[in-house]
Design a protein around this motif. Structure first.
Motif, PDB file in Angstrom:
ATOM      1  N   ASP A   1      -0.578   4.465  -1.496  1.00 50.35           N
ATOM      2  CA  ASP A   1      -1.479   5.374  -0.784  1.00 50.35           C
ATOM      3  C   ASP A   1      -0.788   6.675  -0.391  1.00 50.35           C
ATOM      4  N   ASP A   2       0.508   6.563  -0.109  1.00 55.68           N
ATOM      5  CA  ASP A   2       1.205   7.792   0.258  1.00 55.68           C
ATOM      6  C   ASP A   2       1.535   8.623  -0.974  1.00 55.68           C
ATOM      7  N   ARG A   3       1.931   7.965  -2.048  1.00 57.36           N
ATOM      8  CA  ARG A   3       2.254   8.668  -3.288  1.00 57.36           C
ATOM      9  C   ARG A   3       1.033   9.441  -3.775  1.00 57.36           C
ATOM     10  N   VAL A   4      -0.135   8.842  -3.560  1.00 61.76           N
ATOM     11  CA  VAL A   4      -1.372   9.469  -4.017  1.00 61.76           C
ATOM     12  C   VAL A   4      -1.679  10.747  -3.232  1.00 61.76           C
ATOM     13  N   MET A   5      -1.078  10.886  -2.047  1.00 59.17           N
ATOM     14  CA  MET A   5      -1.331  12.072  -1.228  1.00 59.17           C
ATOM     15  C   MET A   5      -0.479  13.274  -1.652  1.00 59.17           C
ATOM     16  N   CYS A   6       0.269  13.141  -2.742  1.00 57.79           N
ATOM     17  CA  CYS A   6       1.019  14.290  -3.267  1.00 57.79           C
ATOM     18  C   CYS A   6       0.048  15.371  -3.717  1.00 57.79           C
TER      19      CYS A   6
ATOM     20  N   THR B   1       2.725   2.665   5.157  1.00 63.45           N
ATOM     21  CA  THR B   1       2.855   3.013   3.738  1.00 63.45           C
ATOM     22  C   THR B   1       4.210   3.636   3.438  1.00 63.45           C
ATOM     23  N   LEU B   2       5.198   3.391   4.301  1.00 61.58           N
ATOM     24  CA  LEU B   2       6.529   3.936   4.029  1.00 61.58           C
ATOM     25  C   LEU B   2       7.078   3.333   2.742  1.00 61.58           C
TER      26      LEU B   2
ATOM     27  N   LYS C   1     -21.661   7.726   2.707  1.00 61.53           N
ATOM     28  CA  LYS C   1     -20.890   6.905   1.784  1.00 61.53           C
ATOM     29  C   LYS C   1     -21.485   5.513   1.755  1.00 61.53           C
TER      30      LYS C   1
ATOM     31  N   SER D   1      -6.333  18.090  -4.832  1.00 57.75           N
ATOM     32  CA  SER D   1      -4.878  18.287  -4.804  1.00 57.75           C
ATOM     33  C   SER D   1      -4.499  19.535  -4.017  1.00 57.75           C
TER      34      SER D   1
ATOM     35  N   PRO E   1      -3.044  16.162  -9.079  1.00 57.05           N
ATOM     36  CA  PRO E   1      -4.213  15.345  -9.435  1.00 57.05           C
ATOM     37  C   PRO E   1      -3.808  13.872  -9.463  1.00 57.05           C
ATOM     38  N   THR E   2      -4.678  13.007  -8.955  1.00 60.70           N
ATOM     39  CA  THR E   2      -4.300  11.609  -8.791  1.00 60.70           C
ATOM     40  C   THR E   2      -3.887  10.964 -10.117  1.00 60.70           C
TER      41      THR E   2
ATOM     42  N   PHE F   1       6.191  18.179  -2.016  1.00 58.93           N
ATOM     43  CA  PHE F   1       5.409  19.352  -1.639  1.00 58.93           C
ATOM     44  C   PHE F   1       6.121  20.655  -1.996  1.00 58.93           C
TER      45      PHE F   1
ATOM     46  N   ARG G   1       6.786  12.025   8.691  1.00 57.38           N
ATOM     47  CA  ARG G   1       6.620  12.288   7.260  1.00 57.38           C
ATOM     48  C   ARG G   1       5.315  13.025   6.988  1.00 57.38           C
TER      49      ARG G   1
ATOM     50  N   ARG H   1       0.812  -1.222   0.000  1.00 58.68           N
ATOM     51  CA  ARG H   1       0.000   0.000   0.000  1.00 58.68           C
ATOM     52  C   ARG H   1       0.845   1.270   0.000  1.00 58.68           C
ATOM     53  N   GLU H   2       2.110   1.178  -0.434  1.00 59.10           N
ATOM     54  CA  GLU H   2       2.940   2.382  -0.511  1.00 59.10           C
ATOM     55  C   GLU H   2       2.288   3.415  -1.399  1.00 59.10           C
TER      56      GLU H   2
ATOM     57  N   ARG I   1      -8.954  10.283  -0.221  1.00 59.51           N
ATOM     58  CA  ARG I   1      -8.710   8.945  -0.762  1.00 59.51           C
ATOM     59  C   ARG I   1      -9.989   8.177  -1.027  1.00 59.51           C
ATOM     60  N   ALA I   2     -11.117   8.807  -0.750  1.00 59.61           N
ATOM     61  CA  ALA I   2     -12.399   8.192  -1.097  1.00 59.61           C
ATOM     62  C   ALA I   2     -13.356   9.319  -1.439  1.00 59.61           C
ATOM     63  N   LEU I   3     -14.317   9.013  -2.300  1.00 61.82           N
ATOM     64  CA  LEU I   3     -15.303  10.021  -2.680  1.00 61.82           C
ATOM     65  C   LEU I   3     -16.597   9.753  -1.940  1.00 61.82           C
TER      66      LEU I   3
ATOM     67  N   VAL J   1      -7.210   3.390  -6.377  1.00 57.62           N
ATOM     68  CA  VAL J   1      -6.717   4.169  -5.241  1.00 57.62           C
ATOM     69  C   VAL J   1      -7.765   5.052  -4.593  1.00 57.62           C
ATOM     70  N   ILE J   2      -8.817   5.416  -5.324  1.00 58.94           N
ATOM     71  CA  ILE J   2      -9.848   6.268  -4.731  1.00 58.94           C
ATOM     72  C   ILE J   2     -11.085   5.419  -4.475  1.00 58.94           C
ATOM     73  N   GLY J   3     -11.446   5.294  -3.213  1.00 64.10           N
ATOM     74  CA  GLY J   3     -12.583   4.441  -2.837  1.00 64.10           C
ATOM     75  C   GLY J   3     -13.912   5.052  -3.204  1.00 64.10           C
TER      76      GLY J   3
ATOM     77  N   ARG K   1      -4.719  18.659  -0.235  1.00 67.94           N
ATOM     78  CA  ARG K   1      -3.657  17.793   0.304  1.00 67.94           C
ATOM     79  C   ARG K   1      -2.530  18.579   0.950  1.00 67.94           C
TER      80      ARG K   1
END
Lengths: 275, 319
Positions: free
Chosen positions: A108-113, B96-97, B18, B82, A116-117, B114, B157, A105-106, B62-64, A273-275, B85
C-alpha cells in the motif's frame, strides 16, 4: 505538469523503487544464493555425478546406452538454467506479493509513489528479471563443473543468448506477478504443486522438445508452457549441437508470453491494490 | 481545474459515492460533499463502517469512486492520481512500513521515490528522525518497534516529501493512552507548521481535542459538519447538572423547570438532575435556586460529541 517533467518524475520514482530492491537484495545475498543454487546442485550431483559413478549405474542413467548421443549433462545445462530463471521469478515476485497482500500490506505504501500504479508492478517484473539473470549466471558454472561428463557448450550468437536470457527473465517476472496477484495469499503454498512442478517437468527442461516427436499430443500440448521456450532458447544459444527449436520462433513466443503475462499480471495488480 | 468546487479549499469533495459490488451491493459512501480549508485539522467522526476509510482511500488514490470528484491542491485525484500523490501523505490504519528496511531506510527511500537527490534525502531523513525523536531507532527494523513508535515513523515517512495534506486513518486505533496523547501532540505540531490534516476517528475525545472542524458521518453520509464547539451547542446537545441534596424538596423540581434554558428535570437517588441547553448564567441560577433547599454538591457535565451523535442517530458511536 509538463510532459518532460512528468517523465523525469516517473523515472526517478521508478529508479528509487529499483534501488530499494537492489539494496535489500544485496543485504539478503546469502539466502538468495542458497535458494538459486540448491536445486541445480542437488539435481546435477545426483543425476550427473552419483548415478554415473554407481556400480551398475549405467543402467540407471537417463542416457544409458545412448553411446554417441549427447550427454545428459549437455541436455540439462540449458534446462536447469531455465528452471533457475523461472524459479527466481516466482520467488522474487509471487511469494513476496502473496505476503504483502495477505499480511503486511507494505504494498500500500509502494503504491503511493508518484508513479502510475501499473509501473509499480512493472518495476517488480524488471527487478525480478535482474534476479533471474543472476540466477542463470550462477547455474551455468554449476551445470558445467559438477557433472562427471562435461557438457559441450558453444555460443554461436551472443546477441541471441542475451536476448533469450533477458526475455526469459522478464517473462518469469511477469509469470510471478500473474501468480502472485491471482492466487489467494493463503493458497500460495499450493503453487509449487499446481504450477511450478508441472511447468518444470513438462517444460522440456530434462529433454529436448524435438525428441517428443513420438508423442505428438504431448509435443503440441507443451507449447502452451512458457518454460519450453526458455529451455529451448537456451539450448539453441548454448548447446546448439542438440536438437532445438527455431531461434526466431523462440523469441517470438517469449515475446507473446511476456506480453500476455505482463497484461494479466498488471491487471491483477491493479485489481488488488485499487479498491 | 476544480474551480466549480469550493474555492480556497485545499481538499474539495463533491457528490462522492462508492458502491462495492456484492450481494447485496454495499453502498459505502453515499453522496459526500465537503471542503477542507488550508491549514486546518479536519475530522471525519463516525462509527466503524460509516464510510470514513473508503472516503480517505478515494482521496488518497487507493480506491476509485463510483461517482463524484475529489480535488486536492487543484489536482483531480481520480484523473491524475500519480500527480496528486505528491500533494498527499497517508498513514493508513495498519502498519505499512517496509519490513525489510530499517527506520532510516524507510524514510530515506521514501524521499528517493519522490525524486529527492541522495544528499537531500539523507538530510531530510535526519531532520525527520530528530523532529520525531526517532534518532535512537534509526537502525531498528519495524518489527522491533512498539505500535506507538511504528506509527510515529509512519507519520514521519508520510510527510517526508512535504505534502500539503496529510491523511490519517484512525490514527489512535490500537494505541495505548500515552501514545495517543503523543500522537495528538505530533499532529498539533504539524498543524502549527501549516500542514492540512484530514483524519478519521471513532473516538469523540480525539475529534474534540484535535479537530478545527469535523463532520459526523454515518451510513456513508455527512449528518452535520461544524466546529466541535458549535456541534456541541447544536441540535439538542445538553449540559447536565447533577444536584445532590440533603433531603428531597417537593417544589424544587418545579422551580428549576421554570429557569430559562432548562429542558428537563429528573429525580435521582441523591437529588435532582437538570438537563439544559448551554447558556450563560444558568449555573448561577440553578445554584441560587437550589441553595435554600439544602444543596450539598453539584456536578456539571458539558455536552460531548457523543451526545450529539446519539441525538442524531439514536445510536452509540461504538455500536
Amino acid at each position: 505538469m509538463a510532459t518532460n517533467a512528468r517523465i523525469v518524475s516517473y523515472a526517478r520514482a521508478f529508479a528509487g523503487l529499483f534501488m530499494r530492491d537492489l539494496y535489500v537484495l544485496r543485504r539478503e545475498m546469502f539466502p538468495f544464493l542458497i535458494r538459486v543454487a540448491m536445486n541445480p546442485i542437488l539435481f546435477l550431483f545426483v543425476f550427473t555425478y552419483i548415478m554415473p559413478h554407481m556400480s551398475g549405474g549405467a543402467t540407471l542413467s537417463p542416457t544409458a546406452g545412448s553411446g554417441a548421443g549427447p550427454s545428459f549433462s549437455t541436455i540439462l545445462l540449458p534446462g536447469l538454467m531455465a528452471v533457475g530463471i523461472m524459479f527466481s521469478g516466482i520467488a522474487a515476485v509471487a511469494l513476496p506479493l502473496a505476503q504483502e497482500f495477505g499480511i503486511t500490506r507494505e504494498i500500500d505504501d509502494r503504491v503511493m509513489c508518484p508513479l502510475p500504479t501499473g509501473a509499480v508492478a512493472i518495476e517488480k517484473i524488471c527487478f525480478s528479471a535482474v534476479q533471474s539473470a543472476i540466477a542463470a549466471a550462477i547455474v551455468y558454472p554449476l551445470a558445467y563443473y559438477i557433472p562427471s561428463t562435461k557438457p559441450i557448450t558453444h555460443v554461436t550468437s551472443w546477441p541471441f543468448l542475451i536476448a533469450v536470457v533477458i526475455l526469459a527473465s522478464l517473462t518469469s517476472g511477469a509469470l510471478g506477478l500473474t501468480i502472485g496477484t491471482t492466487v489467494k495469499p493463503q493458497q500460495i503454498g499450493l503453487i509449487f504443486g499446481v504450477v511450478v512442478m508441472p511447468i518444470t517437468f513438462l517444460g522440456c527442461v530434462y529433454y529436448p522438445w524435438a525428441l517428443l516427436d513420438k508423442m505428438p499430443i504431448l509435443q503440441h500440448g507443451v507449447l502452451l508452457n512458457p518454460i519450453v521456450y526458455m529451455s529451448e532458447g537456451l539450448r539453441g544459444a548454448l548447446t546448439p549441437a542438440l536438437p532445438h527449436m527455431n531461434a526466431a520462433l523462440v523469441l517470438l513466443m517469449l515475446l507473446v508470453f511476456l506480453s500476455l503475462l505482463t497484461w494479466l499480471g498488471v491487471k491483477g495488480f491493479l485489481r488488488r491494490v485499487i479498491g | 481545474m476544480g474551480t466549480e468546487n469550493g474555492h480556497n479549499a485545499i481538499v474539495s469533495i463533491r457528490g462522492l459515492r462508492k458502491t462495492y459490488d456484492g450481494k447485496p451491493p454495499v453502498r459505502a459512501v453515499d453522496g459526500i460533499d465537503l471542503d477542507v480549508h488550508p491549514g486546518e485539522i479536519y475530522g471525519l467522526l463516525g462509527p466503524n463502517g460509516a464510510g470514513k476509510t473508503t472516503t480517505i482511500s478515494i482521496c488518497t488514490t487507493r480506491a476509485l469512486p463510483t461517482a463524484g470528484s475529489v480535488v486536492i491542491d487543484n489536482i483531480d485525484v481520480v484523473k491524475h492520481p500519480s500527480a496528486a500523490r505528491r500533494s498527499i501523505g497517508v498513514v493508513p490504519q495498519y502498519n505499512t512500513l517496509d519490513r525489510s528496511c530499517t527506520i532510516w531506510e524507510n524514510i530515506h527511500f521514501h524521499c528517493l521515490f519522490f525524486g529527492f537527490s541522495r544528499a537531500e534525502a539523507r538530510a531530510r531523513t535526519q531532520q525527520l528522525l530528530d523532529q520525531f525523536h526517532l534518532a535512537e531507532k534509526a537502525n531498528s527494523y519495524p518489527a522491533q518497534l512498539s505500535g506507538g513508535l511504528a506509527q510515529r515513523v509512519q507519520i514521519a515517512r508520510a510527510i517526508a516529501h512535504r505534502p500539503k495534506v496529510l491523511f490519517l486513518d484512525e490514527p489512535s486505533a490500537g494505541l495505548d493512552p500515552q501514545s495517543r496523547i503523543a500522537m495528538w501532540e505530533i499532529v498539533q505540531g504539524l498543524h502549527r507548521e501549516g500542514i492540512t490534516v484530514v483524519l478519521t476517528t471513532h473516538y469523540m475525545e480525539e475529534a474534540d481535542e484535535l479537530c478545527n472542524r469535523l463532520a459526523i458521518v454515518d451510513h456513508g453520509r455527512i449528518l452535520v459538519e461544524d466546529t466541535p464547539a458549535a456541534l456541541k451547542n447544536s441540535v439538542g446537545a445538553q449540559t447536565i447538572y447533577e444536584l445532590d441534596l440533603h433531603e428531597p424538596v417537593p417544589d424544587l423540581q418545579q422551580k428549576l423547570g421554570m429557569l430559562s434554558g432548562v429542558t428537563a428535570v429528573e429525580d435521582t437517588p441523591r437529588g435532582i438532575r437538570v438537563l439544559a441547553r448551554t447558556c450563560d448564567g444558568l449555573i448561577g441560577d440553578i445554584v441560587s435556586t437550589a441553595q435554600s433547599s439544602g444543596l450539598r454538591d453539584m456536578r456539571v457535565t458539558e455536552p460531548t460529541l457523543e451526545t450529539v451523535f446519539i441525538r442524531l442517530t439514536g445510536r452509540d458511536l461504538r455500536e
